[in-house]
Structure formats: structure tokens, C-alpha cells
Design an enzyme around this catalytic site. Structure first.
Site, short mmCIF file in Angstrom:
data_model
loop_
_atom_site.label_atom_id
_atom_site.label_comp_id
_atom_site.label_asym_id
_atom_site.label_seq_id
_atom_site.Cartn_x
_atom_site.Cartn_y
_atom_site.Cartn_z
N LYS A 253 51.36 -31.96 13.08
CA LYS A 253 50.76 -31.03 14.03
C LYS A 253 50.57 -29.64 13.42
O LYS A 253 49.64 -28.92 13.80
CB LYS A 253 51.59 -30.98 15.31
N TYR B 161 56.11 -35.75 12.72
CA TYR B 161 55.25 -35.28 13.81
C TYR B 161 55.02 -33.78 13.68
O TYR B 161 53.89 -33.29 13.82
CB TYR B 161 55.90 -35.62 15.15
#
Length: 256
Positions: free
Chosen positions: A160, A156
Site C-alpha cells: 500500500k 500489505y
């Protein structure tokens, strides 16, 4: 006065959470809204909420990891409303909360496919259309995990950071052609995703509010509507000199 009267806005992942709040805010500010999501029930509900409040909206099911589906989504916007002025690339997944050394290739690839590749495909298609319009504004949903690291969330975090990098590059390439591209980096926001992360991290022992609120200097987690306010402002003429920015909306989290 409404910020986006007569504009056309697209929101991916608009079936719930930040995406839904953003679609509603776009409509409140005068835009006609293309609501996109894989979740048909959630997406149609968002579009109906906009119509009940007197706005214009159309829902279309879209998989942001599929280039043909993304191109079809842009065509839907143009076929329905004639142009595309604003876009919020919000669709994303969180993946599993596990140690770096226990992360699976499948989970890494799934998170990167939706969050990084999906944002890339949407950006590419939106920019192509906006070049025909003579300009536009795009906001990508990153995260404070795109600015700092988080134990247990390597894929993640990587995805991002990629979103923030894509944002900067697109802003540099197309600024002189009238297209502004920014990202917002939310902290803990009251959404299903935050609930999922809290459940995974604590085994269900703590709610997302109990776990995350004390970590924010402001003393609470945020609301989807607070993120939506920033997104829509960034898409408006009021933010005409803002591009290439990765803007935290995090109650002071990354200031610590």
C-alpha cells in the site's frame, strides 16, 4: 445535479465491498460503469444492481496481475462505451497476519503482485487510453497501511505504500496532460477484508467491529459507501485541482 453525467468509469474489484459501493455511486452520479472482478458472480451482481437502479453497466472478468487481461479490460470499456474517463483501481488482497520474521516469500509476492503490480498495470493501461481521450481521473485504493505501519502486515503495508508512491509519480508525470491521479487511504471499513484481518489477529475471538471501532477517534468503523463518496468526488470536476494526494478516509485514525 449528477457529477459524472455521460462519463465512463471503470472499477476493479467491484464484486463486493468498497468496489461495489464505488461502482454503484459512479452510476448514481450519471456514469456508465465497467465492472471488473475475478469473482464472476459478485461482479455480475454489481452490474445487475446498477441496471436495476436505472444505470448502465457491463461486467467483465479481469485479472489485474495479467497485463494482457488489463489491456483487454480497457478495450472492453472503449468498445462498449467509446472512451474511458474515470477509473478506480480497487482490487486488492490482505495476505496473512503473521510476524515479520515468519512472513513467507510466497505470501509477500502474492500480496505485492495483486496490490502493487496490479495497480501499476491498471494505471499504465488507463493512462494510455486517457491520453487518447484528452484527460481523465484515476483513484487508487491504498490504505492507512500505506501511510503508517501495522504489526503483522508487512507485505500489505509495503504494497500500500507502493500504491501511494505510484499515485504520486503518475500524478506528476501526467498532470499537464489533463490526467489527475489520487489515492484514498481507508481505515477500518465494514468489508470482508476487515473481517478476515480481525479473524486472523484474534483467532476469531473478536469481530472486526469490536476490535477496530475503539481504535478510531470517531468511535466506529466506516462504511464502504463513505469511501465511495470520496472516490467519486475525486473523479469529478469538483476536484479539478486535486492530484497526487493520498487522502485518508479513516475516522481520524492517522491523526492520533
Amino acid at each position: 445535479m449528477a457529477m459524472l453525467t455521460d462519463k465512463v468509469a471503470l472499477v476493479t474489484g467491484a464484486g463486493a465491498g468498497i468496489g461495489r459501493a464505488t461502482a454503484l455511486k459512479f452510476a448514481e452520479e450519471g456514469a456508465r460503469v465497467v465492472v471488473a472482478d475475478l469473482n464472476v458472480a459478485g461482479g455480475e451482481e454489481t452490474a445487475e444492481l446498477i441496471r436495476k437502479q436505472g444505470g448502465e453497466a457491463v461486467f467483465t472478468r479481469a485479472d489485474v496481475t495479467d497485463a494482457a487481461a488489463v489491456d483487454a479490460l480497457i478495450r472492453t470499456a472503449v468498445d462498449t462505451y467509446g472512451r474511458l474517463d474515470c477509473a478506480c483501481n480497487n482490487a486488492g488482497i490482505e495476505g496473512a497476519v503473521v510476524s515479520f520474521t515468519d512472513q513467507s516469500e510466497d505470501d509477500y509476492e502474492a500480496v505485492m503482485r495483486v496490490n502493487a503490480k496490479g495497480t501499476f498495470l491498471c494505471l499504465r493501461a488507463e493512462i494510455r487510453q486517457m491520453l487518447q481521450n484528452g484527460g481523465g481521473a484515476i483513484v487508487n485504493l491504498a490504505s492507512i497501511a500505506g501511510l503508517i505501519g501495522f504489526t503483522g502486515l508487512a507485505p500489505y503495508v509495503a504494497s500500500k505504500h507502493a500504491v501511494n508512491g505510484l499515485t504520486k509519480n503518475a500524478a506528476l508525470e501526467f498532470g499537464k496532460q489533463g490526467i489527475r491521479v489520487n489515492s484514498v487511504c481507508p481505515g477500518g471499513i465494514d468489508t470482508r477484508m476487515l473481517d478476515s484481518l480481525a479473524d486472523q489477529a484474534t483467532g476469531g475471538a473478536q469481530s472486526s467491529r469490536d476490535m477496530m471501532a475503539p481504535l478510531h477517534p470517531i468511535g466506529r468503523i466506516g462504511r464502504p459507501e463513505e469511501v465511495a463518496e470520496l472516490i467519486v468526488w475525486l473523479c469529478s470536476a469538483r476536484a479539478s485541482f486535486v492530484t497526487g494526494a493520498n487522502v485518508p478516509v479513516d475516522g481520524g485514525y492517522v491523526a492520533q
